[in-house]
Write a protein that holds these residues in place. Structure first.
Motif, short mmCIF file in Angstrom:
data_model
loop_
_atom_site.label_atom_id
_atom_site.label_comp_id
_atom_site.label_asym_id
_atom_site.label_seq_id
_atom_site.Cartn_x
_atom_site.Cartn_y
_atom_site.Cartn_z
N ALA A 128 99.85 52.77 -22.64
CA ALA A 128 100.04 51.33 -22.50
C ALA A 128 100.55 50.80 -23.83
O ALA A 128 100.18 51.31 -24.90
N SER A 129 101.41 49.78 -23.77
CA SER A 129 101.99 49.23 -24.99
C SER A 129 101.84 47.72 -25.01
O SER A 129 101.70 47.07 -23.97
N GLU A 130 101.91 47.18 -26.21
CA GLU A 130 101.81 45.72 -26.38
C GLU A 130 102.98 45.01 -25.72
O GLU A 130 102.81 43.95 -25.11
N ARG A 131 104.17 45.61 -25.83
CA ARG A 131 105.36 45.04 -25.21
C ARG A 131 106.06 46.12 -24.39
O ARG A 131 106.04 47.30 -24.76
N SER A 144 104.25 49.62 -20.48
CA SER A 144 103.98 48.19 -20.68
C SER A 144 102.48 48.01 -20.85
O SER A 144 101.74 48.98 -21.05
N SER A 145 102.01 46.76 -20.72
CA SER A 145 100.57 46.51 -20.85
C SER A 145 99.79 47.10 -19.69
O SER A 145 98.57 47.31 -19.80
N ASP A 146 100.45 47.36 -18.56
CA ASP A 146 99.82 48.07 -17.46
C ASP A 146 99.93 49.57 -17.71
O ASP A 146 101.03 50.10 -17.83
N GLU A 166 101.89 47.63 -30.57
CA GLU A 166 100.79 48.59 -30.50
C GLU A 166 100.93 49.49 -29.27
O GLU A 166 101.17 49.01 -28.17
N ASP A 188 99.15 51.40 -34.40
CA ASP A 188 99.26 49.96 -34.65
C ASP A 188 100.20 49.72 -35.83
O ASP A 188 99.82 49.85 -36.99
N ARG A 224 98.90 52.44 -27.03
CA ARG A 224 97.57 52.98 -26.79
C ARG A 224 97.67 54.17 -25.84
O ARG A 224 98.26 54.07 -24.76
N THR A 273 107.79 48.54 -29.25
CA THR A 273 106.57 48.65 -28.44
C THR A 273 105.43 47.79 -28.97
O THR A 273 104.56 47.36 -28.22
#
Length: 327
Positions: A300-303, A183-185, A208, A226, A210, A206
């Protein structure tokens, strides 16, 4: 025999019956950017999409800037796809295609009679822009993983595919991958040592993605996939990178092909980082200064979404070599 007129950016084809007297048969080039020299040509036949009755020839070239205006990117490799009748190579299009999108893959040529008839190349992981400034202790200079070459058709054009060697593929195939909730975390994955990590995910879910690679220096590698821009970027940064050379810290951009499930294979061998994107449709090779400590890969992912992860630890001591799934 292939030779180059380096400054003229030409490949010359010669033949001989006794290896003493040589006849000039044809010339390829110049094409592509000016202000560079051509080096290390190679010409390799490859079946298109695995069809032995449809063969194209791939001309490999290494290029290095020589103009008064210093190119911060330095050395790189390109290729041309075409036909070869034994005397003349005819490219299908007069435009060089980037062979590796990183900063440190150069002078690769193929092996003759590789096992199982595979086309295999091995490159120098370095760049003449800063090669003399790299740390020389305990060593300086290394070769890449061997790479198996093939040709595949993408949007009506032949694209070079580069895959890691068979032993890497075999070890990954023996692993049951683990699904990691991303997730974003950021989720930190501690890697036990040098080896390869294969990740698979659905970019439409997902967004983006990272990835951040660190160890015990302030150097870091950030990999961003991306789907909105259809690109993958690889950035090496931090004080440990900055001190090597003013042009060492950098970002490489890889254009992605189409809307498809993503697959990324990451190989880390000390300071040697090689990425195989979408099954080898693109590669990124970079030297990285992360230190000798245990590396950490953060995701980490955007969603919020699942990412499939498999790790093969390639221990330097064969007796303790192990393969495992990430827990």
């Amino acid at each position: 025999m292939l030779t180059v007129e380096a400054v003229e950016r030409q490949v010359l084809v010669y033949s001989s019956t006794d290896l003493r007297t040589w006849e000039h048969l044809s010339t390829v080039g110049p094409v592509g950017p000016t202000g560079v020299v051509w080096e290390c040509p190679d010409l390799i036949p490859l079946a298109v999409d695995g069809r032995p009755d449809e063969v194209r020839w791939v001309l490999l070239l290494s290029t290095n800037p020589i103009s008064d205006v210093q190119d911060p990117d330095g050395s790189s490799m390109s290729y041309l796809v075409g036909d070869f009748d034994g005397s003349v190579f005819t490219p299908e299009r007069a435009e060089l295609q980037r062979l590796d999108h990183g900063r440190d893959f150069y002078a690769a040529v193929g092996f003759d009679r590789a096992p199982d008839g595979e086309a295999v190349i091995l490159g120098w992981m370095g760049n003449w822009r800063y090669a003399a400034d790299l740390p020389a202790s305990p060593w300086r200079g290394a070769m890449s993983l061997p790479r198996r070459l093939s040709l595949t058709t993408v949007d009506g054009e032949q694209r070079l595919v580069q895959e890691p060697p068979a032993f890497v593929r075999e070890r990954l195939a023996a692993i049951d991958p683990t699904t990691v909730a991303v997730s974003s975390d950021a989720v930190d994955l501690g890697l036990e040592g040098d080896g390869v990590v294969e990740l698979r995910w659905d970019p439409s879910v997902t967004g983006e993605l990272r990835l951040r690679l660190t160890a015990d220096t302030d150097g870091a590698v950030l990999i961003v996939h991306d789907p909105a821009t259809a690109s993958l970027s690889v950035t090496r940064s931090g004080g440990a990178m900055d001190t090597v050379h003013p042009d060492f810290a950098s970002t490489s951009i890889v254009p992605l092909v189409g809307d498809r499930p993503a697959r990324l294979l990451l190989s880390l061998d000390g300071p040697l980082l090689e990425l195989f994107v979408d099954g080898g449709l693109a590669t990124v090779s970079d030297l990285v200064i992360l230190g000798s400590g245990r590396p950490t890969l953060s995701l980490a992912s955007e969603r919020a979404s699942p990412v499939s992860v498999a790790v093969a630890v390639l221990d330097r001591a064969p007796a303790t070599d192990q393969v495992h799934a990430l827990a």
